[in-house]
Scaffold this active site. Structure first.
Site, PDB file in Angstrom:
ATOM      1  CB  SER A  41      33.564  -2.786  17.904  1.00 28.65           C
ATOM      2  OG  SER A  41      34.301  -3.374  18.942  1.00 28.65           O
ATOM      3  CB  SER A  42      31.872  -0.810  13.771  1.00 30.92           C
ATOM      4  OG  SER A  42      33.084  -0.644  13.083  1.00 30.92           O
TER       5      SER A  42
END
Length: 180
Positions: free
Chosen positions: A9-10
């Protein structure tokens, strides 16, 4: 051909563990990206993996939530793969295999649970925001545009482009504020 798909996600997270697991499972080509899984839009590598896959191929992921976070998105992805004659397997949930009816049932149940968990997490977050707002600790993002200042500058003879430049905003924002 076995095609792998990895996602975190990041940008601070690492894809290494997923890459290792996909390689160990025999993935010959791996598509990976660092982007939120909340929606399938803006997931360029997923789109490339799905268009790359041909009849007889199998798309694999390490965990179901790496592919989709909502039941709707998961079903759309699986439907596209199925129409192309592409199988799907999830390494950490070995029962998830679209080549069998039991695997398809398991996939639907796990997707429903994952979607439920995401909804519950969102509800808890919103509950926390409301509680913080009531306590005066959370006010949200401050307004970045002051419509009265824009109208004042316009009344003083400034054009939209000059107002936008002076306030550090886009011209369209100036026009919206003037129209309001």
């Amino acid at each position: 051909m076995i095609i792998g798909y990895a996602r975190v996600s990041s940008t601070s997270q690492s894809l290494d563990i997923q890459h290792e697991a996909l390689a160990a499972a025999g993935a010959e080509k791996v598509f990976s990206e660092k982007v939120s899984g909340r929606s399938t839009t803006d997931r360029e590598q997923l789109a490339l993996a799905m268009s790359f896959a041909r009849e007889g191929d199998t798309l694999i992921v390490t965990r179901l939530d790496r592919l989709a976070r909502s039941v709707g998105d998961l079903h759309r992805i699986i439907e596209v793969l199925t129409q192309k004659g592409v199988g799907f397997k999830c390494l950490n949930q070995p029962g998830v295999d679209t080549d069998t009816s039991t695997g398809r049932l398991m996939l639907a149940m796990l997707a429903a649970v994952a979607s439920f968990e995401a909804d519950i997490r969102h509800e808890r977050q919103m509950e926390g925001v409301r509680k913080a707002q009531a306590a005066g600790k959370y006010r949200g993002r401050p307004a970045s545009i002051d419509p009265s200042k824009i109208k004042e500058l316009k009344a003083g003879g400034m054009g939209a482009a000059a107002i936008a430049k002076a306030m550090g905003i886009g011209r369209a924002s100036v026009y919206r504020a003037l129209a309001a």
